[in-house]
Design an enzyme around this catalytic site. Structure first.
Site, PDB file in Angstrom:
ATOM      1  N   TYR A  38      -5.213  10.458  -2.820  1.00 28.92           N
ATOM      2  CA  TYR A  38      -4.691   9.092  -2.861  1.00 28.92           C
ATOM      3  C   TYR A  38      -5.480   8.227  -3.836  1.00 28.92           C
ATOM      4  O   TYR A  38      -4.938   7.277  -4.418  1.00 28.92           O
ATOM      5  CB  TYR A  38      -4.695   8.504  -1.454  1.00 28.92           C
ATOM      6  CG  TYR A  38      -3.695   7.397  -1.231  1.00 28.92           C
ATOM      7  CD1 TYR A  38      -2.381   7.505  -1.669  1.00 28.92           C
ATOM      8  CD2 TYR A  38      -4.061   6.229  -0.568  1.00 28.92           C
ATOM      9  CE1 TYR A  38      -1.459   6.492  -1.459  1.00 28.92           C
ATOM     10  CE2 TYR A  38      -3.142   5.216  -0.344  1.00 28.92           C
ATOM     11  CZ  TYR A  38      -1.854   5.353  -0.792  1.00 28.92           C
ATOM     12  OH  TYR A  38      -0.945   4.345  -0.573  1.00 28.92           O
ATOM     13  N   LYS A  90      -5.053  -0.346  -2.136  1.00 29.04           N
ATOM     14  CA  LYS A  90      -4.589  -0.810  -0.828  1.00 29.04           C
ATOM     15  C   LYS A  90      -5.711  -1.524  -0.073  1.00 29.04           C
ATOM     16  O   LYS A  90      -5.460  -2.513   0.627  1.00 29.04           O
ATOM     17  CB  LYS A  90      -4.057   0.364  -0.010  1.00 29.04           C
ATOM     18  CG  LYS A  90      -2.753   0.949  -0.528  1.00 29.04           C
ATOM     19  CD  LYS A  90      -1.620  -0.059  -0.503  1.00 29.04           C
ATOM     20  CE  LYS A  90      -0.289   0.585  -0.852  1.00 29.04           C
ATOM     21  NZ  LYS A  90       0.807  -0.409  -0.945  1.00 29.04           N
TER      22      LYS A  90
END
Length: 268
Positions: free
Chosen positions: A163, A170
């Site tokens: 990720y 995020k």
């Protein structure tokens, strides 16, 4: 006298801008559908080649809805959409920020090998865009008695396989929501985030380890987790858009079947 009981948050009379609708599998589409069902008047945004996809999805919603052109990295387009919404509605009660983008190199599996310009592009599109959007629409949001900005996030307190810079973006997105909550609270504008469990969307298909992450949620979440169902996330977003959440700001609400609360997966 019989008391009237409201069984779900109402968005009746609310005017809401929703970004990030792509196909009808996207979380933003589920939000748009739930918002209309709850009584909201909505418009969607999209841009460039994705706009045709968004328009096809918009035709599947319960009520007809316009799709406005908006690239959140373009200051002139942000100014234009604020002007258009002022003419159309005069005020804005809610904004849903469902925007994230990362070049493939940003999720290569090795954080330090990502070129700086790729990391910056990810951060600009996925994080800074929230601050730009909220700031551009601040005057319209200030015109509402109870306005709400909601952004979509993903569990950022841990590192996930592959990720990489999107995970960093995020984490920064949730921090951005907190700082915007501080800055906009005096105008009566709430800013919150929803950290969603993994949902199988077109964007999720670009994450190399998506299946592995989704399997972990399905195994660990006390309530279970259905990667094909965005409705639980959409319901939480609509709650944050509604007056039921009028005392909440600067928060990240986790909608993940309880996965975040479990340290080890239960034995099966």
């Amino acid at each position: 006298m019989t008391a009237t009981v409201c069984t779900s948050p109402s968005l009746a009379g609310k005017r809401v801008l929703i970004t990030g609708v792509s196909t009808d599998r996207s979380i933003a589409y589920a939000v748009a559908h739930e918002a209309q069902e709850a009584g909201a008047e909505i418009v969607l945004t999209s841009f460039d080649r994705m706009r045709a996809v968004t328009e096809r999805s918009a035709r599947r919603l319960p009520e007809p809805v316009d799709v406005l052109e908006l690239d959140v990295t373009d200051e002139r387009q942000l100014e234009r959409i604020a002007t258009e919404l002022r003419t159309r509605w005069g005020r804005l009660d809610g904004v849903v920020h469902a925007i994230a983008h990362a070049p493939p190199e940003a999720m290569s599996g090795e954080l330090g090998s990502t070129p700086a310009e790729v990391a910056c592009a990810t951060f600009n599109a996925s994080t800074v865009s929230l601050a730009r959007l909220a700031t551009a629409l601040r005057g319209l949001l200030r015109g509402s008695t109870r306005s709400s900005v909601v952004s979509l996030s993903f569990e950022s307190s841990v590192a996930w396989p592959s990720y990489d810079w999107m995970g960093v973006a995020k984490a920064a997105l949730e921090a951005t929501a907190r700082y915007l909550a501080r800055d906009l609270g005096g105008d009566g504008i709430r800013v919150n985030a929803v950290s969603a469990g993994p949902v199988l969307t077109v964007a999720a298909g670009q994450i190399p380890a998506f299946a592995e992450i989704a399997d972990a949620y399905a195994h660990r979440a006390p309530l279970g987790w259905d990667r094909t169902d965005a409705r639980p996330v959409a319901g939480a977003v609509c709650f944050l858009l509604s007056d039921w959440s009028r005392g909440m700001t600067g928060q990240t609400l986790h909608v993940d079947g309880g996965c975040r609360s479990i340290g080890l997966a239960p034995e099966v």
